[in-house]
Structures are given as structure tokens and as C-alpha cells.
Design a protein around this motif. Structure first.
Motif, PDB file in Angstrom:
ATOM      1  N   ASN A 231       3.028  -5.609   7.275  1.00 47.95           N
ATOM      2  CA  ASN A 231       3.253  -4.753   6.101  1.00 47.95           C
ATOM      3  C   ASN A 231       2.213  -5.110   5.042  1.00 47.95           C
ATOM      4  O   ASN A 231       2.325  -6.140   4.376  1.00 47.95           O
ATOM      5  CB  ASN A 231       4.660  -4.972   5.554  1.00 47.95           C
ATOM      6  CG  ASN A 231       5.731  -4.698   6.602  1.00 47.95           C
ATOM      7  OD1 ASN A 231       6.080  -3.548   6.842  1.00 47.95           O
ATOM      8  ND2 ASN A 231       6.245  -5.747   7.231  1.00 47.95           N
TER       9      ASN A 231
ATOM     10  N   TYR B 288       4.017 -10.002   6.042  1.00 46.99           N
ATOM     11  CA  TYR B 288       3.600  -9.266   4.849  1.00 46.99           C
ATOM     12  C   TYR B 288       2.217  -9.714   4.383  1.00 46.99           C
ATOM     13  O   TYR B 288       1.846 -10.888   4.519  1.00 46.99           O
ATOM     14  CB  TYR B 288       4.590  -9.498   3.705  1.00 46.99           C
ATOM     15  CG  TYR B 288       5.770  -8.560   3.697  1.00 46.99           C
ATOM     16  CD1 TYR B 288       5.739  -7.385   2.950  1.00 46.99           C
ATOM     17  CD2 TYR B 288       6.922  -8.852   4.427  1.00 46.99           C
ATOM     18  CE1 TYR B 288       6.833  -6.528   2.929  1.00 46.99           C
ATOM     19  CE2 TYR B 288       8.009  -7.997   4.419  1.00 46.99           C
ATOM     20  CZ  TYR B 288       7.961  -6.835   3.664  1.00 46.99           C
ATOM     21  OH  TYR B 288       9.034  -5.980   3.650  1.00 46.99           O
TER      22      TYR B 288
ATOM     23  N   THR C 204       0.760  -9.280   0.674  1.00 47.47           N
ATOM     24  CA  THR C 204       1.165  -8.783  -0.652  1.00 47.47           C
ATOM     25  C   THR C 204       0.119  -8.994  -1.734  1.00 47.47           C
ATOM     26  O   THR C 204       0.240  -8.432  -2.823  1.00 47.47           O
ATOM     27  CB  THR C 204       2.466  -9.486  -1.093  1.00 47.47           C
ATOM     28  OG1 THR C 204       2.226 -10.891  -1.223  1.00 47.47           O
ATOM     29  CG2 THR C 204       3.583  -9.267  -0.084  1.00 47.47           C
TER      30      THR C 204
END
Length: 658
Positions: free
Chosen positions: A137, A374, A376
């Protein structure tokens, strides 16, 4: 020819698409055999044996066929014959369930990374090396390409990188090692297309147009119900849009679910909608059957040969597959990937899914994987933009914050922008006019033909002539479009209708024709959709975000698709981001901007009511310089009021008679 006279394909014409290894060289077939025989993979060996029946001219074929036959005798069949039809979802699930973890090896020559991986990138690497399916992600600007490069450099296995956009693939080819093939899904499909289609490349690559169908099928104007007249061009568009939706789906057959409801038909009685749907379905099936025939001049087009590849149930001969921008994946591509035995890595930002309206699937949400990580930290912007992005993601249910680049300074405030981003095409014209008025040289991103077609469509409807523009499907008069824009179904047209009513279509066409190429421009103007994947030092957002949709009827709040688009737009800026006050009020305090409403311009209404002779006989009364026109609520470009703006001069002074 009648639409029900659908020609049947000869079995041999469709048999060619059932060869998943058709694009492989003989050396690659040998590599596939080595791997399949070691793993006692009955399915791959059966497919390979089938493919070799088409390779009789190669001197090595008889020996390889004997080896394949011996291996097949030893391997027990683990599933039904590959060519027996079965439900796509069932096959996908059985494949995923039987997928063994990839066993990564040391690369023959390890490339030293040009950057120090972050903790998040290292976590993605470790998950990848375990050989299981993986979702990464990646928030906006968080370095997903460099992360994928890190993964591919850490293994000796062969990989396949897939992306939709050719420019992204070209950039990736320069960064990845030689053990990974970088392609678009369309390029893989093109390579695998049966040779019969390649006798004339135009059969695969040319685009079938509505006008071409009008001529080939001899389409005539047709009336549905009491008042819905559909032009031949609109009928052709209906067929092609139905085929496009089917081609991008995972479905095996064209069905009613693929027929779009367009224009005035959205508010038509149910019996009329059903009649149009049946008409569109019958026509689309006929056209698709002709496209499939190698001997018919109607071209398949890019969507067509991609669908052909999907129907062949292809096998991508590789150890792992990386799908970039997985949040906007065609269902047909996702179905192909779900059938693979290779390790699957999905990379994308679920909150940047902005093509749902054209059938894209968000694989970052719809697909379950064995591992998920992730990214981020954005390398694009600093904390100010990151904080605003985090607040947007909170509204979408995300709990992971976006982290800014500590080496970059960014701010939210006024700027002389490098780029202006709008929600709608109509508002980009507003920005073009403002830029021309200020003496700037604007570039409008994307093809202007769609906007020009809409404006020409307005002219036709004002003259009581049916328009060929898809946006005005089924309308006979411009006033009908104006009324339609007052409904929830027509909310997407509100800004356009208001702007046409205020400015007039001829003036807008004049302004569009004054835009320049990007290399000559000092300002880029784009919709939020077309800005995806790009970045600029300074960006100004227009105030039409969140205003052109009736909202999420289920929850009563703003449409999640509109919030995702706003998130994409505000993460394009690197240093300075100018955000209209009403959008900031929504992000900071949950105060949702009012939806646009059709604002009928009294002056234009009076003009429309006048006859041509009266217009000619009466002198044109221009407003005084001291009394500028009232602003159009739907298309305000700046936060200051009209009264605070300087009197228009130069180009726009001439254009609007000020």
C-alpha cells in the motif's frame, strides 16, 4: 444486413486464442518444460504439449514432445482439462489456493542500491522474499517504483512487471534488472494474438468508430417510446460502449449488465430503458462477432485484443508478477492474474482509485493476499501537504498517517501556480479564460476534442438538431439538457451547463483554440483525473471539487469517489498548494460545499426568446465597465469576489465586449 443475422465463428478461428504459450520462443518453451517437469505440473505439461503441435517446423519439436509425453505419464492430473469451460471465479480461487510460495534465489550479479532503503521498504523486501502473495500500500509519492526495483534486484528469479501506461513501463525498463520483463498488459496481449489477426495490423490496432458502424451497418435514426429519438451515430456509440465495458470485464459473454444508460435515457420510463438496452445488446453482440472474425474489416482495437487474450486463459511464464497502479485495474487483467501460479505483488494506493466510473477494479481492496505492507513516507512533499493528505485519508477510513519528506519544505497558501487542477472539464475552460485574461500561455492537458464535441453538440441542440455527442444521447433540444442537469442523474453536467449559459459556446470554443503545447506554456491546466502520476512545484485547486456530485446516498456524506479524487489532486504539489477556502473548511471542519445547481442566465434566456429579426434590428446593449456581470457560482476561479477583480482588458476585453 439485419442485426439478428449474426455470423457464427468457425471453430478454428477461436481455437487460436486458446494457446497461452503462443508468444513464447522455443527456448522459452524448453525453460517452461524444465520447470513443469521438475514440479510434476500436469496442467503446464498439457498446455505445452498442445502448443508444440503448432511448432512442427522446428527440428527440436519431436524430441521435446517425447520428453513432455514421458513427464505427463509420470505426473498425475491435478485438475480438470484446461479447455473445459468453468466459472472464472471458481478457477481463480482454485488457482490461488493451489499456488505454492516462490523460492527466491540469490541473483547472479547483485546490483547495489543507489539509495538507503527505509524501514518500510525493507519490510516490503522481507515479505517479498518469503515468496507469498503481497500487497504494498503505497501512498502518494512514497517511492513505489524504487521499492519494486529493490525487490527485483534481490532475487535470481525471473519476474514480470505490468503497468497500464506505456510511459511508466518505459521508465521502469531503465531502472529494473535484466531478470524482469517490463510490459503493459496490452503489449503481452498483442504478442499473444493469433497470427491470422496480424496479417493486417490494423485489424488489431485501429479503432472502430461510431461513424464507421453507421456506414457498415447502414444505421438509421430510430425512435424509442414517444419522444426519444436516437441518431445513427449515437446508436454506433451505444454498441461500442457496450463492447468496451464487456472487453474490460472478466465476463465470458456480452450481457445486459454491459449496456450503458446514457443521456436522456437515464430519466426515461422503464419500458423505454429496457427497449434501448435490448437494442444495444443485440447490436453489440453482432458487432463483436464481426470484430472476432479474422476476415472481417471491423477492427478489434486495443480493448478487443486484450479481451481476446483474457478469453484464452493465458499463462504468464514467469516466477513472480508485479502489478503497478493496482488500484485501477481492468477486471479482465485482474482475472488473468488471479489464474497465475506465479507469486503476485500488487502495488498501489487504494485511495487513488479514480477510474471506477469506467469499470476499473480496486485490487488493493478486493484481493486478499498473504502479506501486506505500507509505504507512508512521501518523497514528493513536506509536512504541510502531508498533514492535509492525512486529514483526507482519515475521512476515507485510513488510520495510517502520510509522512512528509523531512528534507522538503511545503506550505498551504496563495501562489502563482505552475499548474491549476479542476474537478470538471468545464472548469478547466474557466481556468483557461482566466489565464488568457492575465496574459499567460496556458496548456490544457489531454485531448480537447471531447470538450469541442460537447460545445458543437450545444450548437446542434440550439438549432433543434440531434447531437452526435455521447453526453447528449437522446436529447433533442438544449433546454432538455438544462432541465436534465437539475436532476441527480444530470449533476455531472451542472458546471458545463452553467458555463455555456453564461458565456456561450462560441466564446468557449474560441478560448480553447488559444491554448498552446506544454513546452510553450507557462501554465498547465488539468482535470484531477488527468493529473494522476504527475507533480508540479506549485499547484492551485479550483473550487469545483466535491460540488458536482449529489453525494453518497447510502451514508448521506460526500461521495467517496469524489474524496479520493480530491486526495489525488492535493498530493500533486511539491512546495506550495493553494486550496479554496470552502475545500479547506471541508477538510478541517467537515463543512461540505454546496452542490452546484443550474443557474439560468436571464440575459441569455431573453436572447433565446427573441427572433432573429429582432436581434438584428435592435442594437447590442453592452454593460458599463463599472458594472461587471455577476459571478457564476458554479465556476468561481478565485476566492475573491468579482467586485475585487480588476476590469478585464486585452484578450478577454475584446472577447466579452468589456
Amino acid at each position: 444486413m439485419q442485426l439478428n443475422d449474426i455470423p457464427q465463428l468457425h471453430p478454428t478461428e477461436f481455437e487460436a486464442v486458446q494457446r497461452p504459450f503462443i508468444s513464447k520462443s522455443f527456448k522459452e518453451l524448453e525453460e517452461i518444460f524444465d520447470k513443469a517437469s521438475r514440479g510434476m505440473d500436469h496442467e503446464f505439461l498439457t498446455l505445452l504439449d498442445h502448443e508444440l503441435t503448432f511448432r512442427q517446423k522446428n527440428q527440436k519439436t519431436p524430441a521435446l514432445r517425447k520428453d513432455v509425453a514421458r513427464s505427463l505419464a509420470k505426473a498425475a492430473a491435478r485438475q480438470a482439462d484446461f479447455f473445459v469451460a468453468s466459472a472464472p471465479v471458481t478457477v481463480a480461487r482454485s488457482r490461488a489456493a493451489g499456488r505454492a510460495p516462490a523460492k527466491h534465489t540469490r541473483p547472479a550479479s547483485r546490483r547495489k542500491s543507489k539509495f538507503q532503503p527505509t524501514d518500510e521498504q525493507d519490510a516490503a523486501l522481507q515479505a517479498f522474499l518469503k515468496g507469498q502473495s503481497l500487497k504494498i500500500n503505497a501512498f502518494a509519492g512514497s517511492g513505489k517504483t524504487s521499492t519494486l526495483q529493490l525487490l527485483s534486484n534481490a532475487t535470481g528469479l525471473r519476474g514480470q512487471y505490468l503497468a497500464f501506461n506505456k510511459s511508466i513501463v518505459t521508465d521502469a525498463e531503465e531502472k529494473f534488472s535484466e531478470t524482469i520483463d517490463c510490459s503493459t498488459s496490452h503489449s503481452l496481449a498483442f504478442r499473444a494474438a493469433p497470427s491470422g489477426y496480424k496479417r493486417d495490423i490494423g485489424k488489431l490496432t485501429n479503432r472502430c468508430t461510431a461513424k464507421q458502424l453507421v456506414e457498415v451497418l447502414d444505421l438509421k435514426r430510430r425512435k424509442f417510446g414517444d419522444k426519444y429519438a436516437i441518431t445513427p451515430d449515437s446508436q454506433g456509440y451505444l454498441y461500442l460502449e457496450t463492447i468496451r465495458r464487456y472487453a474490460q470485464s472478466a465476463d465470458d459473454e456480452i450481457g445486459p449488465q454491459h449496456v450503458p444508460v446514457l443521456g436522456a435515457i437515464r430519466t426515461a420510463p422503464e419500458d423505454v430503458r429496457d427497449e434501448v438496452s435490448s437494442f444495444g445488446l443485440e447490436g453489440a453482440r453482432h458487432v463483436w462477432s464481426r470484430m472476432l472474425s479474422e476476415h472481417d474489416p471491423l477492427p478489434l482495437g486495443h480493448d478487443g485484443y486484450l479481451k481476446l487474450w483474457g478469453l484464452s486463459r493465458p499463462i504468464i511464464a514467469t516466477d513472480y508478477i508485479m502489478l503497478d497502479e493496482a488500484q485501477d485495474t481492468n477486471p479482465v487483467v485482474l482475472d488473468i492474474l488471479q489464474r497465475q501460479r506465479a507469486q503476485l505483488i500488487y502495488v498501489g494506493d487504494r485511495y487513488q482509485q479514480i477510474y471506477e466510473w469506467r469499470g476499473a477494479v480496486n485490487a488493493m481492496e478486493s484481493i486478499d493476499t498473504e502479506a501486506s505492507t505500507y509505504l507512508t513516507t512521501s518523497f514528493r512533499f513536506g509536512d504541510a501537504v502531508a498533514d492535509l493528505a492525512t486529514k483526507m485519508l482519515l475521512k476515507l477510513g485510513e488510520r495510517q498517517p502520510v509522512k512528509g519528506n523531512p528534507l522538503l519544505m511545503s506550505r498551504i497558501g496563495k501562489t502563482n501556480p505552475n499548474a491549476i487542477l479542476a474537478r470538471t472539464n468545464a472548469s478547466t475552460i474557466s481556468a483557461v479564460i482566466e489565464a488568457l485574461d492575465e496574459g499567460r500561455k496556458p496548456h490544457l492537458v489531454g485531448d480537447k476534442s471531447e470538450l469541442m464535441d460537447m460545445l458543437r453538440g450545444v450548437q446542434s441542440l440550439r438549432n433543434e438538431e440531434p447531437s452526435t455527442c455521447p453526453a447528449f444521447f437522446g436529447f433533442k433540444l438544449w433546454n432538455e439538457v438544462v432541465e436534465f442537469a437539475r436532476t441527480d442523474e444530470g449533476a455531472h453536467l451542472v458546471t458545463f451547463v452553467n458555463f455555456v449559459e453564461k458565456r456561450g459556446e462560441k466564446q468557449l470554443m474560441w478560448a480553447l483554440n488559444r491554448t498552446v503545447d506544454e513546452e510553450k506554456a507557462d501554465l498547465v491546466i488539468s482535470t484531477g483525473h488527468k493529473s494522476k502520476g504527475r507533480e508540479w512545484k506549485s499547484v492551485r485547486l479550483m473550487d469545483d471539487f466535491l460540488r458536482s456530485s449529489p453525494g453518497d446516498k447510502k451514508g448521506g456524506g460526500p461521495d467517496p469517489a469524489e474524496m479520493r479524487l480530491l486526495y489525488v489532486a492535493l498530493t500533486r504539489a511539491k512546495e506550495v498548494l493553494e486550496v479554496p477556502e470552502q475545500i479547506l473548511q471541508f477538510i478541517e471542519r467537515d463543512i461540505l460545499p454546496e452542490c452546484d445547481k443550474v443557474v439560468e442566465d436571464q440575459q441569455r434566456t431573453a436572447k433565446k426568446a427573441s427572433s432573429t429579426s429582432s436581434i438584428v434590428s435592435q442594437p447590442l446593449v453592452r454593460p458599463q465597465r463599472s458594472s461587471p456581470p455577476s459571478p457564476l457560482p458554479a465556476i468561481a476561479v478565485r476566492s475573491e469576489s468579482v467586485a475585487e477583480r480588476p476590469v478585464r482588458k486585452r484578450i478577454m476585453g475584446w472577447l466579452f465586449g468589456k
